[in-house]
Structure formats: structure tokens, C-alpha cells
Design a protein around this motif. Sequence first.
Motif, PDB file in Angstrom:
ATOM      1  N   GLU B  16     116.193  26.259  70.968  1.00 36.08           N
ATOM      2  CA  GLU B  16     117.260  25.728  71.733  1.00 36.08           C
ATOM      3  C   GLU B  16     118.073  27.171  71.913  1.00 36.08           C
ATOM      4  O   GLU B  16     118.232  27.967  71.076  1.00 36.08           O
ATOM      5  CB  GLU B  16     118.103  24.616  71.527  1.00 36.08           C
ATOM      6  N   ARG B  18     122.083  27.712  72.408  1.00 32.53           N
ATOM      7  CA  ARG B  18     123.341  27.045  72.775  1.00 32.53           C
ATOM      8  C   ARG B  18     124.236  27.969  73.583  1.00 32.53           C
ATOM      9  O   ARG B  18     124.943  28.872  72.833  1.00 32.53           O
ATOM     10  CB  ARG B  18     123.830  26.665  71.336  1.00 32.53           C
ATOM     11  N   GLY B  22     126.017  25.064  78.288  1.00 31.93           N
ATOM     12  CA  GLY B  22     125.318  23.778  77.928  1.00 31.93           C
ATOM     13  C   GLY B  22     124.167  24.176  76.948  1.00 31.93           C
ATOM     14  O   GLY B  22     123.955  25.491  76.763  1.00 31.93           O
ATOM     15  N   THR B  23     123.402  23.618  76.352  1.00 35.08           N
ATOM     16  CA  THR B  23     122.160  23.670  75.592  1.00 35.08           C
ATOM     17  C   THR B  23     121.002  23.775  76.460  1.00 35.08           C
ATOM     18  O   THR B  23     120.568  22.889  77.274  1.00 35.08           O
ATOM     19  CB  THR B  23     121.920  22.519  74.515  1.00 35.08           C
ATOM     20  N   VAL B  24     120.162  25.117  76.281  1.00 39.37           N
ATOM     21  CA  VAL B  24     119.035  25.101  77.022  1.00 39.37           C
ATOM     22  C   VAL B  24     118.011  24.691  76.023  1.00 39.37           C
ATOM     23  O   VAL B  24     117.646  25.321  74.924  1.00 39.37           O
ATOM     24  CB  VAL B  24     118.947  26.786  77.693  1.00 39.37           C
ATOM     25  N   ASN B 281     115.635  22.268  85.594  1.00 38.81           N
ATOM     26  CA  ASN B 281     116.705  23.039  84.735  1.00 38.81           C
ATOM     27  C   ASN B 281     116.596  22.560  83.441  1.00 38.81           C
ATOM     28  O   ASN B 281     116.280  21.638  83.198  1.00 38.81           O
ATOM     29  CB  ASN B 281     117.993  22.362  85.110  1.00 38.81           C
ATOM     30  N   MET B 283     118.231  22.593  81.107  1.00 35.84           N
ATOM     31  CA  MET B 283     119.396  22.151  80.294  1.00 35.84           C
ATOM     32  C   MET B 283     119.216  20.562  80.052  1.00 35.84           C
ATOM     33  O   MET B 283     120.017  19.951  79.288  1.00 35.84           O
ATOM     34  CB  MET B 283     120.726  22.321  80.893  1.00 35.84           C
ATOM     35  N   GLU B 284     118.559  20.138  81.099  1.00 34.08           N
ATOM     36  CA  GLU B 284     118.522  18.424  81.281  1.00 34.08           C
ATOM     37  C   GLU B 284     117.306  18.186  80.443  1.00 34.08           C
ATOM     38  O   GLU B 284     116.166  18.814  80.579  1.00 34.08           O
ATOM     39  CB  GLU B 284     118.446  18.160  82.658  1.00 34.08           C
TER      40      GLU B 284
END
Lengths: 339, 332
Positions: B16, B18, B22-24, B281, B283-284
Motif C-alpha cells: 500500500e 499511504r 488516500g491509500t493506494v 483508481n 485507491m478504491e
Amino acid sequence: MERLRFIIKRFALLIVMLFGVATIVFVLTKLVPGDSAVANLSQRSLSDPKIVEAYKVKHGLDQPVIIQYFIHIKNVFKLDLGTSMRTNQSILYELKRCFPATIELATLAILLSTIFGIFFGIISAMKRNSIVDQIVRAISVLGVSIPSFWFALIMLYVFYYKLQILPGPGRLSASFSAPVAVTGFYMIDSLIEGDFLKFIDALKHLILPASVLAAFTMGLITRTTRSNLLDVMSTDYIRTAKAKGLSKVSVIVSHALGNALIPVLTVIGLGFGNLLGGMVLVETIFNWPGLGQFAYNSVKSLDYPGIIGVSLLIALNYMLINTVIDILYGTIDPRVRCK
Amino acid sequence: MNQKEPLLNIQNLSVEFRTIEGTVYAINDLSYTLNSGDILGIVGESGSGKSVSSLGIMKLIPNPPGKIVNGKIIYEGKNLVNISEKEMEQIRGNDISMIFQEPMTSLNPIIKCGKQIAESLILHRGLKKKVAFEQAVEMMHSVGIANPEQRAHEYPHQLSGGMRQRVMIAMALACKPNILICDEPTTALDVTIQAQILDLIRHLNKEMNTAVIMISHDLGVVSELCERVIVMYTGCIIEESSSQELFENPLHPYTIGLIKAIPKISKDREPLQTIEGVVPNAMEKTDGCSFWPRCKDVMLRCKQELPPMIQVKQDRKVRCWKYVVGNRHEGI
Ligand SMILES: Nc1ncnc2c1ncn2[C@@H]1O[C@H](COP(=O)(O)OP(=O)(O)O)[C@@H](O)[C@H]1O
Ligand SMILES: [Mg+2]
């Protein structure tokens, strides 16, 4: 071979630039309002037209401007900078007298700021966003923004008046006589004389003014080192160096620093040029008989030859330093050499 | 061969980033193995996590913001995720090497090429400077650089892109590593140079028995070089197969789309097929399959549940509900 050609080219350029500077300085002195006769002759002499006339003839002020210009250029390249209207000494003599004091001070200041600036910059980048980084950054902002005259007074108050661990203004204590001028640098001349105590005394006198002068440049060097090192650390070739298995310290020392310090060289060079111009305020406060004081006195009495001499010297300093920096760039960065 | 311990075993790796935005979720539950001497291909569109997964093996993910949050990377019985930085430094460039996509910027501009290669030998083999430099020149010769004695004394800017990539390869292989990770090594190069570099990698794989992980967004490159291929999408493996079977009979709708999108040289010009939609994306995190918004065969279940990795046959895996036995076509 390639390197030698590069160096020769830089020096040829230097001569062209010097010519340009000599021209600009001449034009400027002609544009400035004010009559040098008024500034340099007494009230009684001024009321006598013969004396005024003789003064103008003596300094070539009666000639047409264009003739004055050619005489000026010729003299500059012969290093004949004329006679000071103020002290009646040759300008060359005056500059030789006061410039070493400034060089000695500026050299120590630039050494201090380079060593501490690069050191703090590296620490700050390595410990990015830590408390150490915050403190270093605060100090560097302070160094850049603190007014030098104020800082000078504070330093004198603390270290000379209160703590009494460092001497006050001047180049030497009253108990010592000035060393016989060989280089003009008291630290070197006193060693040539073999007087070690005098050497220590000269060094002690240098510490306060050099520290005050170093603060500004050190702030700049710290900031430039930090930001360049951070930029370089995120490049692809640093990733390659890490992928080789080099430790963090090796990566910084043998791959990052060389690249990061190239732009820092410029800052050091400009800083040194700046210091060599003589810092009027600091030299005044520390009663330092350097170029700054000479420049100030020359301007105050509209001593044209003096002003021209100082300006040329300052310009020459910058140009020489720039040339040296360019050559260093070429030595460190192979891409510069072939351009 | 199959019974033997694999050279590299990646299990359930998740990475991940951070960031402030947001978190990828760059890598999600990635597992694969690499056997010694193999050439494994990893394909996927850009952003699918190919680079991050390989940097993960090298433990070179920029941290912060990146972090391995889960999983194991087993190499020679050691879990690379847990070992100390000191131990990792001995593995990098010595056991596992990596070459990168950008040959123009991946070499240090102010250090001579020969010296950059020699550095690994000094570090890992403890050679004297002079000996290391001589070996570096030899290495440059064996990666096909003409005039290696002269080239070794040149700086990266004096070399062409292809030459620089050869220098990178020489550098990576100097210590005869067991694994060479190539992250899109030819993407920035001309087609002719590309073929030469791929030939070189194949040749060195045979000669030195170095296992290769070949990463590319170009299926052509992978099909030419690799025996086995992994297809990645949004940080997941969605299909794993032998290279030949993948092209002859792709299973996952994404792979089918990828293969259709390869330009072919044929007499009648068919319009190029593309996969509609964009890579989501990172991030989701969706509950279902991350490909469903672009999938032609989408079912209800695809939106609700992440499909498991299904072993279709020996050495053939796919992550798609279509291939789950007994799964009814439930419509959209
Ligand atoms: N330093 C980083 N910070 C934040 N996100 C990153 C960073 N590096 C990669 N990512 C994200 O990780 C995902 C995978 O990237 P990457 O592995 O480079 O893709 P690929 O190599 O397949 O093109 C992308 O969504 C990318 O945005
Ligand atoms: Mg990539």
C-alpha cells in the motif's frame, strides 16, 4: 585536452567581460550627479577658479568624455587606476593595502559557512522532517534573514563584553604591532615573522566578524544542500545504486553528494564574491580596515578614481570566481565540458 | 523440477501507499513462484502494479509512502520481508539484480560507466579496484558493447540508449545473480535495439542460468521471450499460463481483450480492438472483481465477490467466475 580548451575559453571570456565592466563603470560615474571638485576641494580653494581649473586638468576632467573614456580603458588594462582624490595615494596602492584584510575575513567566513552549511544540509536531508531537520531549517532561515549589523552587535556584546572570551573590534590587540606586510594577511604574516602569539591574536580577532558574515551564506548553503540532496535521492540512478546493494551511507557519499553539490558550488561562489566586495556595515562595526570601508569613504567624498577602482575590483572578483566555479563544474560534471 | 523448492516464492504479497490523498492499494494478494533458470513474464497495463511488485522483491519501494503490509517473499529459505536492511544489502545486486525502464536516467551522470559496473564487484566480491575494472570491461564485452576498454572510460551521456541499457545489464549481471528482474527494459528503446536487448537477455539466461522476471506492458515482448506468463490487473494476478497457451487460448476476458488489441500485420486492415473503459483508481477497493466495469461477460456475482484463483489445469490458473464449475450465468 578537452579540459584545457575549456579552461582557456573561460579565461578568454573573462577578458571580454572585464572590458565590458570597465565601460559600464565609466558610464555610471559619468551619469551620477555631483561635482567631484566640490566634494574634494576646500571651500576656499573652490572660490578660486584657477585652483578648480588646475584640479580638473590634473584629473582629466577638462577633456571631452570620449577621450576620457579611452584614457580610462587604456589605464585599466595597464592597472593604472589613477590617484585617489581623497588621499592622494595611487588607487592601486590603496587597494593593495585594504583588500588583504577583506580577503582574510571573507575566506574564513566562506570556509565556515561551507563546512557548516554542507554538514547541516546533509544532516537535515537525511533526517528529513525530524526534529533535527526542523531545528536546522529554523537556524538557516534565521541566518539568512537576521540583519548583520544587529547580529554583529549582539555577538560583540555577548562574547567580548559579557563573556570576555574573544577580543573586540580591530585586526590585532593593542599590545601587538602589525606584522611586516608580505601577503597582507595578518595570520600568514605573523607566522612568517615567527610570532605564534600574534597569529593566535589575529585569529581570535577574525572569529567574531567571520561568524557574523558566515551566517547568511551558511543559511543559503544549508538550504541548497538539503533541497538538492533530497531531489537527487529520488532520482533513478540513486535507485540503481541502491539496487546494487550499496548501503545508505555509501549511496549518499559516492552517488548522491557529487550530484547534489554541483548547484551548491554556485551558491558558495556567489557568497564568496559577495563577501569579497567588502561588507560595509560589518567592517565598520568591527573597525576592519578592508575594502568595504574604503568603498564607503570613496563614495562619501565622490572620489571617482576610488569608486572606479573598487567597482572594477569587485567585478573582477565575481568574474574570477565564476570562472573558477565554471571550471570546477566542468571537472565534476562531464556533461558541462562538452557543451 | 516441479517437486523442487522454487527459487523465489511470493505468497499473498500486498503493498500500500499511504498518501495525503488516500491509500493506494498497489498490490493485492499477489502470489507466484519462480524456478531457477526460468524466464517468467509479467504483463499488464501501466498502473497494474508490475513495477511495485518487482521493487517489493528488492525491498526498494519508496518508504514512506509505500509499505509491504502483508505477505512473504521466500528466497533461499529466508523471508525477505522480515530480514534486516544489512542482510538485504548483501542480496541486492548479488543474488537478485534489477534493471529499469529508463536507461537514460538510471546511470549516474558523473561516474564513468566502467566504474559503475566495477562497484558491484568491489562491494560483493571484495575485488581490488583495478581487477574489478578489468572484469567490468570483460562484462561490457560479453553484453555486446564494442570497444569496451574505451567505453568503460566514458560517461553515460556519451552512450546511446541501447548502449546504456547494455551497461545496466552488465552492471546487474556482474556478480552472476540467481535472479534478474527486468522492468520494461526495452520500452524506451527503438524496435531494432529492443530485439537486440531481448536476444541478449535470452542468451545470458541460457549461458549464466540466471532466472529472469521479464516485466512488460507489451505482450509481443513477453510471448517472444517467456515460457510462462502472469497477467496482472490492479495489483492482482488474473491469469497465469504457459506463454503459448495464453496466446492460443486466453481465458480471462481481460487477457482476451489484451490479445485482440495487439496490432497485427495482415492484408485486410481490421480496425484495432481496444478494451473499453479505463483502469480503475487504485485507491478504491471493490468487493468484486476489479475488472467487471470493463468486462463483456459480467455477471451479478462479479460485482459482489472477488473471484478466487482457479486452477483450470496443470500450470493454468485464472481468476474469473466464468470458470467456476457450476456457476450459473445469472445475467446482469
Ligand atoms: N511512490 C508512489 N506513491 C503513490 N502511489 C504509487 C507510487 N508508486 C506507485 N504507485 C501506485 O501503485 C500502482 C502501481 O504502479 P506501478 O507498479 O508503477 O505500475 P506499472 O509498473 O504496472 O505501470 C499505481 O496505481 C501507482 O499509482
Ligand atoms: Mg512500471
